[in-house]
Design an enzyme around this catalytic site. Structure first.
Site, mmCIF file in Angstrom:
data_model
loop_
_atom_site.group_PDB
_atom_site.id
_atom_site.type_symbol
_atom_site.label_atom_id
_atom_site.label_comp_id
_atom_site.label_asym_id
_atom_site.label_seq_id
_atom_site.Cartn_x
_atom_site.Cartn_y
_atom_site.Cartn_z
ATOM 1 N N ARG A 113 -34.594 -2.477 21.048
ATOM 2 C CA ARG A 113 -33.333 -3.049 21.559
ATOM 3 C C ARG A 113 -33.005 -4.601 20.923
ATOM 4 O O ARG A 113 -33.940 -5.248 21.128
ATOM 5 C CB ARG A 113 -33.294 -3.227 23.119
ATOM 6 N N HIS A 140 -25.047 2.333 21.776
ATOM 7 C CA HIS A 140 -26.107 2.467 22.918
ATOM 8 C C HIS A 140 -26.333 3.795 23.133
ATOM 9 O O HIS A 140 -25.834 4.461 24.011
ATOM 10 C CB HIS A 140 -25.483 1.784 24.016
ATOM 11 N N GLN A 143 -27.865 5.787 25.989
ATOM 12 C CA GLN A 143 -27.037 5.691 27.470
ATOM 13 C C GLN A 143 -25.951 6.793 27.200
ATOM 14 O O GLN A 143 -25.822 7.482 28.212
ATOM 15 C CB GLN A 143 -26.092 4.456 27.357
ATOM 16 N N ASP A 236 -17.350 -1.163 31.378
ATOM 17 C CA ASP A 236 -18.699 -1.695 31.147
ATOM 18 C C ASP A 236 -18.211 -3.224 31.476
ATOM 19 O O ASP A 236 -17.121 -3.660 31.753
ATOM 20 C CB ASP A 236 -19.163 -1.668 29.710
ATOM 21 N N CYS A 277 -22.584 2.232 32.738
ATOM 22 C CA CYS A 277 -23.954 2.125 32.210
ATOM 23 C C CYS A 277 -24.900 1.198 33.247
ATOM 24 O O CYS A 277 -26.046 1.473 33.248
ATOM 25 C CB CYS A 277 -24.147 1.788 30.900
ATOM 26 N N ARG A 322 -30.888 8.501 32.740
ATOM 27 C CA ARG A 322 -31.269 7.472 31.463
ATOM 28 C C ARG A 322 -32.719 8.124 31.281
ATOM 29 O O ARG A 322 -33.198 8.332 29.969
ATOM 30 C CB ARG A 322 -31.351 6.257 31.681
HETATM 31 N N1 NVA Z 1 -22.030 -3.936 27.045
HETATM 32 C C1 NVA Z 1 -23.516 -4.338 27.806
HETATM 33 C C2 NVA Z 1 -24.269 -2.909 27.923
HETATM 34 C C3 NVA Z 1 -25.378 -3.118 28.739
HETATM 35 C C4 NVA Z 1 -26.130 -1.891 29.053
HETATM 36 C C5 NVA Z 1 -24.391 -5.254 27.011
HETATM 37 O O1 NVA Z 1 -24.548 -5.104 25.706
HETATM 38 O O2 NVA Z 1 -24.880 -6.065 27.701
HETATM 39 N N1 CP Z 2 -27.754 0.614 31.112
HETATM 40 C C1 CP Z 2 -28.763 0.017 30.387
HETATM 41 O O1 CP Z 2 -28.970 -0.180 29.389
HETATM 42 O O2 CP Z 2 -29.372 -0.751 31.499
HETATM 43 P P1 CP Z 2 -30.371 -1.929 30.999
HETATM 44 O O3 CP Z 2 -29.837 -2.881 30.347
HETATM 45 O O4 CP Z 2 -31.005 -2.178 32.365
HETATM 46 O O5 CP Z 2 -31.511 -1.403 30.097
#
Ligand code: NVA
Ligand code: CP
Length: 337
Positions: A113, A140, A143, A236, A277, A322
């Site tokens: 990540r 993502h 997800q 989101d 998400c 997930r």
């Molecule tokens: N758009 C959000 C998704 C989190 C799962 C982020 O990147 O923080």
């Molecule tokens: N939805 C998601 O990716 O959550 P986290 O950031 O908690 O992993």
């Protein structure tokens, strides 16, 4: 014949509809097996990856993705090593290229990540083991497998469904919904101010995929048009991880008209479901939620608490999925059948 063993999982654009279908069906099977499993110490899924290990690298925080990988790995008898945002040399003292070559000598798969999609792509290029994208700024993909599974569990199919995404449609979740809908023959609408429309090249690419699959891609500044007859409404957070906190004021101003609320759902099908998400700012019970309330007097942002807590909200099924879908990705790419 599908060939998923040894593959990276970097974005859904790299996978055919048939491969995505396979992963969803595998996730369903693994979910059913887990629900039925006896806890007598034998591998839950009848296959053991005993002796294999995976690395979980997080350059941004996570609850769901990290836990999903850890539980999935445990269920498959895989060892895990977690590398936190602060706890590794990656990028600071060691290049992505060298990291990939080091970790490939010790691990059988690597979750990553990070920030730019180019980084996870580079890691995969120099790794000799599968690399799984646990979220980048642009995509993502794990997800979206969970979201597709959740939609299918609640509505019974994917093809022909209308999914409207409200919010910043240029970022990882908006882009990923658009790609997933194009691949699976769904009708995607990004609903937001023009400034937040996705990259035009990606839109064109998805439109051409959708032409083949029977889906479609639209962009709309009107909530009424954008949500009309929707089967699924998704959103989101308005400011994503890694983006500066100074953006909140502008995002609140620009995106509040696109908040997912009763009005938005009034244009959708009566049985339409809500996806997010997570994490989500639907009340003030978070540090950031409380700060925003102090500064701007707003107690709910991208979705109202009423919608979040309503019957149509399937966000906790989505969160559980997930784990089952990530397990399917790990299982298939490590060579489980
Ligand atoms: N758009 C959000 C998704 C989190 C799962 C982020 O990147 O923080
Ligand atoms: N939805 C998601 O990716 O959550 P986290 O950031 O908690 O992993």
């Amino acid at each position: 014949m599908l060939k998923l063993s040894g593959r990276d999982f970097l974005k859904l654009l790299d996978f055919t509809a048939e491969e995505i279908r396979y992963l969803l069906d595998l996730a369903k099977r693994l979910k059913a097996e887990k629900k039925a499993a006896r806890s007598d110490g034998r591998p839950i899924h009848g296959v053991s990856f005993q002796g294999k290990n995976i690395a979980l690298i997080f350059e941004k925080n996570s609850t769901r993705t990290r836990c999903a990988f850890e539980v999935a790995a445990r269920d498959l008898n895989l060892g895990t090593t977690f590398l936190s945002p602060e706890g590794s040399q990656i990028g600071k003292k060691e290049s992505i290229e060298d990291t990939a070559r080091v970790l490939s000598r010790m691990y059988d798969g690597i979750e990553y990540r990070g920030f730019e999609q180019a980084k996870v792509e580079e890691l995969a290029r120099f790794s000799s083991v599968p690399v799984w994208n646990g979220l980048s700024n642009e995509f993502h993909p794990t997800q979206l497998l969970a979201d597709l599974l959740t939609i299918e569990e609640h509505i019974g199919r994917l093809k022909g469904l209308r999914l409207s995404y409200l919010g910043d449609a240029r970022y990882n979740m908006g882009n990923s919904y658009m790609v997933a809908c194009a691949k699976m023959g769904m009708h995607y609408t990004a609903c937001c101010p023009e400034e937040y429309f996705p990259d035009i090249e990606l839109v064109k690419q998805c439109q051409s995929i959708a032409e083949e699959s029977g889906g479609s891609i639209s962009l709309s500044e009107s909530v009424e048009k954008g949500c009309r007859n929707a089967d699924v409404i998704a959103t989101d957070v308005w400011v994503s991880m890694g983006e500066p906190a100074e953006l909140w004021q502008k995002r609140i101003y620009d995106l509040m008209p696109y908040q997912v609320n009763e009005k938005a759902f009034s244009y959708a099908k009566p049985e339409a479901i809500f996806l997010h998400c997570l994490p989500s700012f639907h009340n003030t019970r978070t540090e950031i939620g409380a700060e925003i309330y102090e500064k701007y007097g707003i107690s709910e942002m991208e979705v109202t608490d009423r919608i979040f807590e309503s019957e149509r909200s399937v966000v906790f099924d989505e969160a559980e999925n997930r784990m089952h879908t990530i397990k399917a990705v790990v299982y298939a790419t490590l060579g489980g059948i």
